[in-house]
Enzyme design. Structure first.
Site, PDB file in Angstrom:
ATOM      1  N   ALA A   2       7.510  -0.946  12.196  1.00 16.96           N
ATOM      2  CA  ALA A   2       8.776  -0.270  12.495  1.00 16.96           C
ATOM      3  C   ALA A   2       9.633  -0.111  11.237  1.00 16.96           C
ATOM      4  O   ALA A   2      10.381   0.852  11.100  1.00 16.96           O
ATOM      5  CB  ALA A   2       9.545  -1.044  13.564  1.00 16.96           C
ATOM      6  N   LYS A   3       9.485  -1.069  10.300  1.00 15.17           N
ATOM      7  CA  LYS A   3      10.278  -1.003   9.063  1.00 15.17           C
ATOM      8  C   LYS A   3       9.907   0.228   8.236  1.00 15.17           C
ATOM      9  O   LYS A   3      10.766   0.864   7.634  1.00 15.17           O
ATOM     10  CB  LYS A   3      10.065  -2.261   8.219  1.00 15.17           C
ATOM     11  CG  LYS A   3      10.788  -3.490   8.730  1.00 15.17           C
ATOM     12  CD  LYS A   3      10.560  -4.657   7.775  1.00 15.17           C
ATOM     13  CE  LYS A   3      11.251  -5.926   8.294  1.00 15.17           C
ATOM     14  NZ  LYS A   3      10.750  -7.119   7.587  1.00 15.17           N
TER      15      LYS A   3
ATOM     16  N   ASP B  81      -0.536   3.398   1.238  1.00 20.08           N
ATOM     17  CA  ASP B  81      -1.249   2.170   0.892  1.00 20.08           C
ATOM     18  C   ASP B  81      -0.529   1.609  -0.326  1.00 20.08           C
ATOM     19  O   ASP B  81      -0.167   2.354  -1.244  1.00 20.08           O
ATOM     20  CB  ASP B  81      -2.717   2.447   0.575  1.00 20.08           C
ATOM     21  CG  ASP B  81      -3.532   1.149   0.546  1.00 20.08           C
ATOM     22  OD1 ASP B  81      -3.230   0.246   1.357  1.00 20.08           O
ATOM     23  OD2 ASP B  81      -4.452   1.024  -0.272  1.00 20.08           O
TER      24      ASP B  81
ATOM     25  N   LYS C 105      16.710  -2.799  -1.922  1.00 17.01           N
ATOM     26  CA  LYS C 105      15.261  -2.699  -2.077  1.00 17.01           C
ATOM     27  C   LYS C 105      14.806  -1.252  -1.854  1.00 17.01           C
ATOM     28  O   LYS C 105      14.016  -0.712  -2.627  1.00 17.01           O
ATOM     29  CB  LYS C 105      14.562  -3.657  -1.106  1.00 17.01           C
ATOM     30  CG  LYS C 105      13.089  -3.819  -1.404  1.00 17.01           C
ATOM     31  CD  LYS C 105      12.437  -4.838  -0.481  1.00 17.01           C
ATOM     32  CE  LYS C 105      10.929  -4.679  -0.550  1.00 17.01           C
ATOM     33  NZ  LYS C 105      10.218  -5.530   0.391  1.00 17.01           N
TER      34      LYS C 105
END
Length: 201
Positions: free
Chosen positions: A12-13, A74, A180
């Protein structure tokens, strides 16, 4: 409703992060859906030799299975003193997938005698967007920094407690989610993907 775009993840993040980046850039008309929102399909194992191969394979599988444009990423960490390892093996470096504590302990052990000035590293995120017609866009974001000698900070996940962005005093685990996002490898990659996503809206 807008154009539906599949994000090949159940995290979900990741979905929230892409949503925020689209919103911040003023890209409207795209509805993001996750793997939980579409019928299950066979997902190929991540066996590519590069982040790019894994991201493209994931996005292609999603686009073929659902007929939706599909975004996949990825990511991992590359440590210069280890010739770019763990790289694509980051999540399972110590043997078990996603065992953050063991992965971090192993990495610290391997860098035990490496002097501070040679502990350079980068987080890498490669994002692929594959359209149902096979059109593929691949972008790569890098977040340079150094590997500390011990974990620091309560936030984040993975190698965040060991990674000090740009060699600064705070680890990635010390940063707020907003800080972040603004700096991270995934944020940098997703931002480069914006033109291709905006074209779908």
């Amino acid at each position: 409703m807008g154009t539906r775009v599949l994000v090949a993840s159940r995290n979900a993040k990741k979905l929230k992060e892409l949503r925020r980046i689209l919103d911040d850039a003023g890209v409207a008309g795209i509805e993001l859906v996750s793997l939980d929102d579409v019928p299950p399909y066979e997902e190929a194992p991540e066996i590519g030799a590069t982040f790019e191969e894994n991201a493209i394979a994931k996005a292609r599988d999603g686009a073929v299975a659902t007929g939706l444009p599909c975004v996949a990423d990825d990511s991992g960490i590359e440590v210069d003193a280890l010739n770019g390892m763990p790289g694509v093996l980051s999540a399972r470096w110590a043997g078990r997938h996603g065992d953050d504590e063991d992965n971090n302990a192993l990495l610290l052990g391997q860098l035990g005698d490496v002097p501070d000035e040679r502990r350079t590293a980068r987080f890498v995120s490669t994002c692929a967007l594959v359209l149902p017609d096979g059109t593929t866009t691949v972008v790569r974001g890098e977040w340079p920094g150094t590997i500390a000698r011990e974990p620091q900070g309560e936030g984040g996940f993975g190698y965040d407690p060991l990674f000090h962005p740009d060699g600064g005093p705070r680890s990635a685990a010390d940063l707020t989610p907003a800080e972040k996002d603004a700096a991270s490898h995934r944020g940098r990659a997703l931002t480069q993907l914006l033109p291709a996503l905006a074209a779908l809206a």
